[in-house]
Design a protein around this motif. Sequence first.
Motif, PDB file in Angstrom:
ATOM      1  N   GLN A 157       0.816  -1.214   0.000  1.00  0.00           N
ATOM      2  CA  GLN A 157       0.000   0.000   0.000  1.00  0.00           C
ATOM      3  C   GLN A 157       0.852   1.268   0.000  1.00  0.00           C
ATOM      4  O   GLN A 157       0.356   2.358  -0.302  1.00  0.00           O
ATOM      5  CB  GLN A 157      -0.919   0.008   1.231  1.00  0.00           C
ATOM      6  N   GLN A 158       2.123   1.142   0.357  1.00  0.00           N
ATOM      7  CA  GLN A 158       2.998   2.299   0.449  1.00  0.00           C
ATOM      8  C   GLN A 158       3.704   2.547  -0.887  1.00  0.00           C
ATOM      9  O   GLN A 158       4.163   1.617  -1.532  1.00  0.00           O
ATOM     10  CB  GLN A 158       4.055   2.094   1.546  1.00  0.00           C
ATOM     11  N   ASP A 159       3.799   3.802  -1.261  1.00  0.00           N
ATOM     12  CA  ASP A 159       4.587   4.172  -2.434  1.00  0.00           C
ATOM     13  C   ASP A 159       5.907   4.747  -1.930  1.00  0.00           C
ATOM     14  O   ASP A 159       5.968   5.890  -1.485  1.00  0.00           O
ATOM     15  CB  ASP A 159       3.849   5.203  -3.285  1.00  0.00           C
ATOM     16  N   LEU A 160       6.950   3.952  -1.978  1.00  0.00           N
ATOM     17  CA  LEU A 160       8.255   4.380  -1.488  1.00  0.00           C
ATOM     18  C   LEU A 160       9.064   5.143  -2.532  1.00  0.00           C
ATOM     19  O   LEU A 160      10.148   5.644  -2.236  1.00  0.00           O
ATOM     20  CB  LEU A 160       9.060   3.157  -1.026  1.00  0.00           C
ATOM     21  N   ARG A 161       8.515   5.256  -3.739  1.00  0.00           N
ATOM     22  CA  ARG A 161       9.244   5.879  -4.835  1.00  0.00           C
ATOM     23  C   ARG A 161       9.705   7.311  -4.534  1.00  0.00           C
ATOM     24  O   ARG A 161      10.865   7.660  -4.823  1.00  0.00           O
ATOM     25  CB  ARG A 161       8.387   5.857  -6.098  1.00  0.00           C
ATOM     26  N   PRO A 162       8.854   8.181  -3.983  1.00  0.00           N
ATOM     27  CA  PRO A 162       9.317   9.561  -3.748  1.00  0.00           C
ATOM     28  C   PRO A 162      10.562   9.626  -2.870  1.00  0.00           C
ATOM     29  O   PRO A 162      11.483  10.404  -3.158  1.00  0.00           O
ATOM     30  CB  PRO A 162       8.107  10.221  -3.068  1.00  0.00           C
ATOM     31  N   VAL A 181      15.477  -0.872  -2.372  1.00  0.00           N
ATOM     32  CA  VAL A 181      14.899  -1.072  -3.704  1.00  0.00           C
ATOM     33  C   VAL A 181      14.841  -2.557  -4.053  1.00  0.00           C
ATOM     34  O   VAL A 181      13.803  -3.086  -4.485  1.00  0.00           O
ATOM     35  CB  VAL A 181      15.717  -0.302  -4.761  1.00  0.00           C
ATOM     36  N   TYR A 182      15.939  -3.239  -3.868  1.00  0.00           N
ATOM     37  CA  TYR A 182      15.998  -4.652  -4.238  1.00  0.00           C
ATOM     38  C   TYR A 182      15.259  -5.533  -3.226  1.00  0.00           C
ATOM     39  O   TYR A 182      14.712  -6.576  -3.597  1.00  0.00           O
ATOM     40  CB  TYR A 182      17.442  -5.095  -4.420  1.00  0.00           C
ATOM     41  N   TRP A 183      15.236  -5.132  -1.967  1.00  0.00           N
ATOM     42  CA  TRP A 183      14.447  -5.888  -0.989  1.00  0.00           C
ATOM     43  C   TRP A 183      12.962  -5.840  -1.330  1.00  0.00           C
ATOM     44  O   TRP A 183      12.252  -6.834  -1.186  1.00  0.00           O
ATOM     45  CB  TRP A 183      14.685  -5.340   0.418  1.00  0.00           C
ATOM     46  N   ALA A 184      12.485  -4.677  -1.754  1.00  0.00           N
ATOM     47  CA  ALA A 184      11.077  -4.554  -2.131  1.00  0.00           C
ATOM     48  C   ALA A 184      10.731  -5.501  -3.272  1.00  0.00           C
ATOM     49  O   ALA A 184       9.687  -6.170  -3.263  1.00  0.00           O
ATOM     50  CB  ALA A 184      10.761  -3.108  -2.509  1.00  0.00           C
ATOM     51  N   LYS A 185      11.609  -5.573  -4.259  1.00  0.00           N
ATOM     52  CA  LYS A 185      11.402  -6.509  -5.366  1.00  0.00           C
ATOM     53  C   LYS A 185      11.476  -7.952  -4.879  1.00  0.00           C
ATOM     54  O   LYS A 185      10.673  -8.812  -5.270  1.00  0.00           O
ATOM     55  CB  LYS A 185      12.453  -6.249  -6.446  1.00  0.00           C
ATOM     56  N   GLN A 186      12.422  -8.221  -4.009  1.00  0.00           N
ATOM     57  CA  GLN A 186      12.663  -9.574  -3.499  1.00  0.00           C
ATOM     58  C   GLN A 186      11.428 -10.157  -2.813  1.00  0.00           C
ATOM     59  O   GLN A 186      11.084 -11.325  -3.028  1.00  0.00           O
ATOM     60  CB  GLN A 186      13.832  -9.534  -2.519  1.00  0.00           C
ATOM     61  N   ILE A 187      10.757  -9.351  -1.999  1.00  0.00           N
ATOM     62  CA  ILE A 187       9.607  -9.891  -1.258  1.00  0.00           C
ATOM     63  C   ILE A 187       8.276  -9.564  -1.942  1.00  0.00           C
ATOM     64  O   ILE A 187       7.211  -9.861  -1.402  1.00  0.00           O
ATOM     65  CB  ILE A 187       9.594  -9.422   0.212  1.00  0.00           C
ATOM     66  N   GLY A 188       8.342  -8.963  -3.124  1.00  0.00           N
ATOM     67  CA  GLY A 188       7.150  -8.786  -3.937  1.00  0.00           C
ATOM     68  C   GLY A 188       6.237  -7.650  -3.550  1.00  0.00           C
ATOM     69  O   GLY A 188       5.019  -7.727  -3.756  1.00  0.00           O
ATOM     70  N   VAL A 189       6.798  -6.552  -3.027  1.00  0.00           N
ATOM     71  CA  VAL A 189       5.942  -5.432  -2.624  1.00  0.00           C
ATOM     72  C   VAL A 189       6.128  -4.196  -3.496  1.00  0.00           C
ATOM     73  O   VAL A 189       5.495  -3.166  -3.266  1.00  0.00           O
ATOM     74  CB  VAL A 189       6.171  -5.065  -1.137  1.00  0.00           C
ATOM     75  N   GLY A 190       6.976  -4.268  -4.503  1.00  0.00           N
ATOM     76  CA  GLY A 190       7.159  -3.126  -5.399  1.00  0.00           C
ATOM     77  C   GLY A 190       8.447  -3.250  -6.182  1.00  0.00           C
ATOM     78  O   GLY A 190       9.432  -3.795  -5.677  1.00  0.00           O
ATOM     79  N   ASP A 191       8.417  -2.763  -7.419  1.00  0.00           N
ATOM     80  CA  ASP A 191       9.618  -2.795  -8.260  1.00  0.00           C
ATOM     81  C   ASP A 191      10.034  -1.355  -8.555  1.00  0.00           C
ATOM     82  O   ASP A 191       9.475  -0.685  -9.425  1.00  0.00           O
ATOM     83  CB  ASP A 191       9.342  -3.546  -9.563  1.00  0.00           C
ATOM     84  N   TYR A 192      11.018  -0.897  -7.814  1.00  0.00           N
ATOM     85  CA  TYR A 192      11.500   0.480  -7.929  1.00  0.00           C
ATOM     86  C   TYR A 192      12.864   0.551  -8.610  1.00  0.00           C
ATOM     87  O   TYR A 192      13.511   1.597  -8.590  1.00  0.00           O
ATOM     88  CB  TYR A 192      11.617   1.105  -6.531  1.00  0.00           C
ATOM     89  N   ARG A 193      13.309  -0.549  -9.214  1.00  0.00           N
ATOM     90  CA  ARG A 193      14.685  -0.618  -9.713  1.00  0.00           C
ATOM     91  C   ARG A 193      14.974   0.398 -10.809  1.00  0.00           C
ATOM     92  O   ARG A 193      15.979   1.127 -10.741  1.00  0.00           O
ATOM     93  CB  ARG A 193      14.984  -2.038 -10.204  1.00  0.00           C
TER      94      ARG A 193
END
Length: 363
Positions: A157-162, A181-193
Amino acid sequence: MLPLARPALLLIALITPLLASASTLSQQQVSARIQQNLENHLYQLPPRVQGHYGIRLYRMTGDDKYANSALVDLYAVTTSQAWNACQADAPAFIRQAAQLAISKLGNGPRAKARKKALKSFPDFLFYADKLLRPASRMNELGVTGPCHHKLIRILKQQDLRPALTDKTMIRAWAAQLANYVYWAKQIGVGDYRDAYKKAFLATYPESKDGKLSQAQFRNKIYGMTHFIFAASGYYQQPVSAAEFGWILDYFNRHIDKIIADGTPDIIAEVGISFLLTDQADHSVVQKTKSAVMAAFDPKENIIPSPKGNPSLTLGEHRNVLALMLLNWPEKLHQGPLLAKLKVTRKHLPAMVNAKKIDDTSAK
């Protein structure tokens, strides 16, 4: 000349190994002495530091004798996640926990820069450090922790991009943001790469390197190594040299400046970046090895801090990197998957559950 008395001969025999300079030692000797020193004192180190060391040695060797160091860390991480994730839907708790995390950053120049950057993102550390960090660690160890589904739902639910793409934030801690950034992708909560890479390059264009302070140059290099480290799952598998050519080519062009202005940690990470991309014979690797070995203190059997502090607690990160650089294996190992390993699977914290992982190689 009169023969030396036996006590004198004994004294010389005892002190001769201590008088050896780093330049007379082979890279195998340096790495072995660092490893022995760390392992002789491992139980004296904090859980997180024990885990950091044990996980990396397991991934280098596949030897499950290092798994219990990761298990020690898992107990601490489980407690942290139980406290934070299970209350992660309470706004007052989030604010309080985030402020507490900020207050623990310290008072040095780097901490002040981070505190200043976080003023625009006051709750960021709660989501990134109190939720993402423990969840990613558990994921790497093959388990899920307390309130896992709530944690995943809230992070989605969180947008960590900003925060992740803010230039002030990147200048304050580029490497740690790459981890998030990579942890978010790793656990499937967002792809900010892609967004983070674009923001990083905009923050640190090569054309403006000449205007960077030494601290900012170090922050840039440290951030670049962590693109590669994070993509490898932190030394669990090699990564594509083509994908990270923009980083490797930069390191090659600027290796002399990196060695002149970098710390032993950063220099070792640059060398490991080439090893992770299967370029062990690259000239950068040998240059970084030489620089790291020159920093070794044979009396302390450690690479001290740039100010000369030989503390193992503060210096484990620097020294395990040196050990890895100087003694890189032919094969990397996944895990340790603590729920599958015989030495740890019966000793997991009660609040964790084994993940379903297709891995038939676990011992």
